[in-house]
Design a protein around this motif. Structure first.
Motif, PDB file in Angstrom:
ATOM      1  N   GLU A   1      -2.411  -2.680  12.620  1.00 30.19           N
ATOM      2  CA  GLU A   1      -1.143  -2.320  13.250  1.00 30.19           C
ATOM      3  C   GLU A   1      -0.437  -1.211  12.466  1.00 30.19           C
ATOM      4  O   GLU A   1       0.146  -0.289  13.036  1.00 30.19           O
ATOM      5  CB  GLU A   1      -0.251  -3.554  13.341  1.00 30.19           C
ATOM      6  N   HIS A   2      -0.513  -1.305  11.146  1.00 30.16           N
ATOM      7  CA  HIS A   2       0.112  -0.259  10.328  1.00 30.16           C
ATOM      8  C   HIS A   2      -0.574   1.084  10.546  1.00 30.16           C
ATOM      9  O   HIS A   2       0.097   2.127  10.603  1.00 30.16           O
ATOM     10  CB  HIS A   2       0.059  -0.645   8.851  1.00 30.16           C
ATOM     11  N   MET A   3      -1.889   1.062  10.676  1.00 27.72           N
ATOM     12  CA  MET A   3      -2.609   2.311  10.935  1.00 27.72           C
ATOM     13  C   MET A   3      -2.186   2.937  12.259  1.00 27.72           C
ATOM     14  O   MET A   3      -2.151   4.156  12.403  1.00 27.72           O
ATOM     15  CB  MET A   3      -4.119   2.053  10.937  1.00 27.72           C
ATOM     16  N   ARG A   4      -1.863   2.089  13.219  1.00 30.70           N
ATOM     17  CA  ARG A   4      -1.441   2.605  14.530  1.00 30.70           C
ATOM     18  C   ARG A   4       0.013   3.057  14.539  1.00 30.70           C
ATOM     19  O   ARG A   4       0.347   4.095  15.122  1.00 30.70           O
ATOM     20  CB  ARG A   4      -1.652   1.536  15.604  1.00 30.70           C
ATOM     21  N   SER A   5       0.889   2.277  13.896  1.00 30.46           N
ATOM     22  CA  SER A   5       2.328   2.500  14.061  1.00 30.46           C
ATOM     23  C   SER A   5       3.027   3.055  12.832  1.00 30.46           C
ATOM     24  O   SER A   5       4.110   3.641  12.955  1.00 30.46           O
ATOM     25  CB  SER A   5       3.008   1.181  14.452  1.00 30.46           C
TER      26      SER A   5
ATOM     27  N   ASP B   1       2.208   8.105   4.530  1.00 33.71           N
ATOM     28  CA  ASP B   1       2.138   6.678   4.221  1.00 33.71           C
ATOM     29  C   ASP B   1       1.062   5.995   5.052  1.00 33.71           C
ATOM     30  O   ASP B   1       0.252   5.221   4.539  1.00 33.71           O
ATOM     31  CB  ASP B   1       3.501   6.037   4.485  1.00 33.71           C
ATOM     32  N   ARG B   2       1.039   6.292   6.341  1.00 32.83           N
ATOM     33  CA  ARG B   2       0.078   5.642   7.237  1.00 32.83           C
ATOM     34  C   ARG B   2      -1.356   6.005   6.866  1.00 32.83           C
ATOM     35  O   ARG B   2      -2.255   5.176   6.942  1.00 32.83           O
ATOM     36  CB  ARG B   2       0.385   6.048   8.679  1.00 32.83           C
ATOM     37  N   ARG B   3      -1.575   7.211   6.422  1.00 34.86           N
ATOM     38  CA  ARG B   3      -2.927   7.677   6.123  1.00 34.86           C
ATOM     39  C   ARG B   3      -3.446   7.215   4.769  1.00 34.86           C
ATOM     40  O   ARG B   3      -4.645   6.970   4.624  1.00 34.86           O
ATOM     41  CB  ARG B   3      -2.972   9.209   6.174  1.00 34.86           C
ATOM     42  N   PHE B   4      -2.547   7.060   3.772  1.00 32.98           N
ATOM     43  CA  PHE B   4      -3.033   6.889   2.413  1.00 32.98           C
ATOM     44  C   PHE B   4      -2.579   5.604   1.709  1.00 32.98           C
ATOM     45  O   PHE B   4      -3.207   5.197   0.731  1.00 32.98           O
ATOM     46  CB  PHE B   4      -2.614   8.081   1.547  1.00 32.98           C
ATOM     47  N   ALA B   5      -1.504   4.984   2.154  1.00 34.52           N
ATOM     48  CA  ALA B   5      -0.959   3.835   1.417  1.00 34.52           C
ATOM     49  C   ALA B   5      -1.563   2.526   1.920  1.00 34.52           C
ATOM     50  O   ALA B   5      -1.629   2.291   3.128  1.00 34.52           O
ATOM     51  CB  ALA B   5       0.567   3.793   1.543  1.00 34.52           C
ATOM     52  N   PHE B   6      -1.990   1.696   1.001  1.00 41.57           N
ATOM     53  CA  PHE B   6      -2.558   0.375   1.287  1.00 41.57           C
ATOM     54  C   PHE B   6      -1.443  -0.638   1.015  1.00 41.57           C
ATOM     55  O   PHE B   6      -1.104  -0.908  -0.133  1.00 41.57           O
ATOM     56  CB  PHE B   6      -3.765   0.143   0.370  1.00 41.57           C
TER      57      PHE B   6
END
Length: 468
Positions: A29-33, A16-21
């Motif tokens: 913050e989402h990319m980090r956590s 999810d963190r790598r591919f979902a916008f």
């Protein structure tokens, strides 16, 4: 390979963190956590994540899963309709059975004077369609200058280029060059900040005067419509003072300005009636519905058009030819089938009565838990929609520094206690909009967890010297 990925919660989170916008998300913050949880199943008012943790969803998703999660009756309707007719379009006069039947049912349920239903996919596209209808309507009438749209500060109407601008929340404008110049905003009926110390009559008079002065300043011959939610949802669960819609309606009628009722949240039982407009005295020319139309089991929206507007739209064909608007998924047969069954279930299970009963209980419990809390400025709402707004000081109300993120911290603390609520934008407000199927025991659980969460954050603020 797929099964092993689904069984690994860490892998799901990282995917999810790598591919979902994600929408309405702090992207960095989402990319980090990553996501706070990955929901995998739901039943009734409860959800479960990929690590087996359970939650009560006090928001019915995004104000929309009105009949609760995991309904086999709605799932069966989708399956049956997909097997019978998975898709057909409505272009060039083409029709199919379920959209026609749903349109008839909506007109039967709608306030007097409504005539036709145009189906779309979301509240955003439906409100965008409504504004195009207003423009077309006035062009046909030979009034090409009547194009401006009035909305209210803090109103929420969607995220298209048009509806994102009509929405009166700055976070939806930042970085997007919105609103467009023909969108105008008037004062929100927000008593805590706009009407302190005023009676209902005085506050209504002030709000009406603000609108009248805006119309006079812009010129009534340039204004096509005003869009309003019966009770404002994402902007703070704001219910206006007594007599407000009657006063506003009189001004708009006098200036030949159409009224769009955005019923995306309020329609189909949220306030204990099929349409919120009827409960608050709002008399619309156009009504927007979505969310509760299918209890979010399938994306579907509707623009309900009055006979007054419809007659002019038909006349427009003589000048402009074919009505040049629509979507691939307009009048989707699966969505329409789900909408029909959803409305049947509301009737079969006497959901309006249930909402009135459970709604009264929710409002009682919220006020008992929060009205006298030192950090609470106001408790608002009707039936199964409510909100609590937090302040640094009362009488007069003083807001917290937004950098403290008081409401988001409360939401996080509640989540740790197994309750999902929402922090509403541009104010320290948490909201409640549970499925209609919520029990009194579950309401008690929600309110207790939220009270504990508020107390936890208040203690943190006191220790930091940010609250006394």
């Amino acid at each position: 390979m797929t099964d092993s990925v689904q069984m690994d919660p860490e892998t799901l989170s990282s995917i999810d963190r790598r591919f979902a916008f994600h929408p309405f998300t702090a992207l960095g913050e989402h990319m980090r956590s990553g996501p706070p949880m990955m929901i995998t199943s739901g039943k009734g008012c409860r959800l479960q994540d990929d690590q087996g943790r359970g939650y009560i969803d006090a928001m019915a998703g995004l104000w929309c899963v009105n009949l609760g999660y995991g309904r086999e009756d709605l799932a069966a309707t989708m399956k049956e309709q997909a097997e019978d007719l998975a898709y057909w379009h409505a272009f060039s006069s083409m029709g199919s059975d379920k959209p026609a039947l749903l349109a008839r049912r909506l007109i039967e349920l709608a306030p007097a004077g409504m005539s036709k239903v145009f189906f779309g996919n979301s509240g955003s596209d439906a409100n965008d369609t409504q504004i195009k209808l207003v423009w077309y309507y006035n062009n046909v009438r030979g009034l090409p200058k009547k194009k401006k749209i009035i909305a209210r500060e803090r109103g929420y109407h969607g995220v298209t280029i048009m509806t994102g601008g009509v929405t009166g929340l700055p976070g939806l404008h930042a970085g997007f060059d919105l609103p467009l110049p023909f969108v105008k905003h008037t004062t929100a009926p927000r008593r805590l900040w706009e009407g302190q110390g005023l009676s209902d009559a005085e506050f209504t008079a002030r709000l009406a005067d603000d609108l009248e002065r805006l119309i006079e300043r812009e010129g009534p011959d340039t204004i096509g419509a005003m869009i309003m939610e019966p009770i404002m949802g994402a902007g703070g669960v704001i219910d206006p003072p007594e007599g407000y819609y009657q006063a506003i309606g009189e001004i708009l009628r006098r200036h030949d300005i159409l009224i769009i009722a955005d019923e995306v949240i309020c329609a189909f039982g949220r306030l204990g009636a099929m349409f919120g407009s009827e409960m608050v005295g709002l008399e619309p020319d156009l009504i927007t519905v979505a969310k509760g139309l299918t209890s979010a089991y399938f994306p579907l929206s509707g623009c309900i058009v009055s006979e007054k507007v419809w007659e002019v739209l038909v006349e427009g064909g003589e000048r402009y030819g074919v009505f040049g608007h629509g979507y691939t998924y307009s009048s989707h047969p699966i969505g329409a089938a789900v909408g029909l069954r959803n409305l049947e279930l509301i009737d079969e299970h006497a959901m309006l009565e249930t909402v009135a009963d459970r709604g009264a209980y929710l409002q009682k419990r919220l006020r008992a838990a929060f009205s006298d809390h030192p950090m609470v400025g106001e408790v608002r709402g009707q039936a199964l929609i409510g909100a609590v707004e937090y302040v640094r000081a009362k009488d007069p109300a003083v807001a917290f520094d937004p950098a403290l993120k008081v409401a988001p911290r409360i939401i996080s603390a509640a989540l740790r206690r197994g309750v999902i609520s929402r922090a509403l934008p541009n104010a320290d407000t948490t909201s409640f909009s549970p499925p209609f199927t919520i029990s009194e025991a579950e309401i008690d659980e929600v309110v207790a967890a939220m009270r504990d969460a508020v107390d936890e954050v208040m203690t943190e603020l006191i220790r930091a010297g940010e609250f006394e």
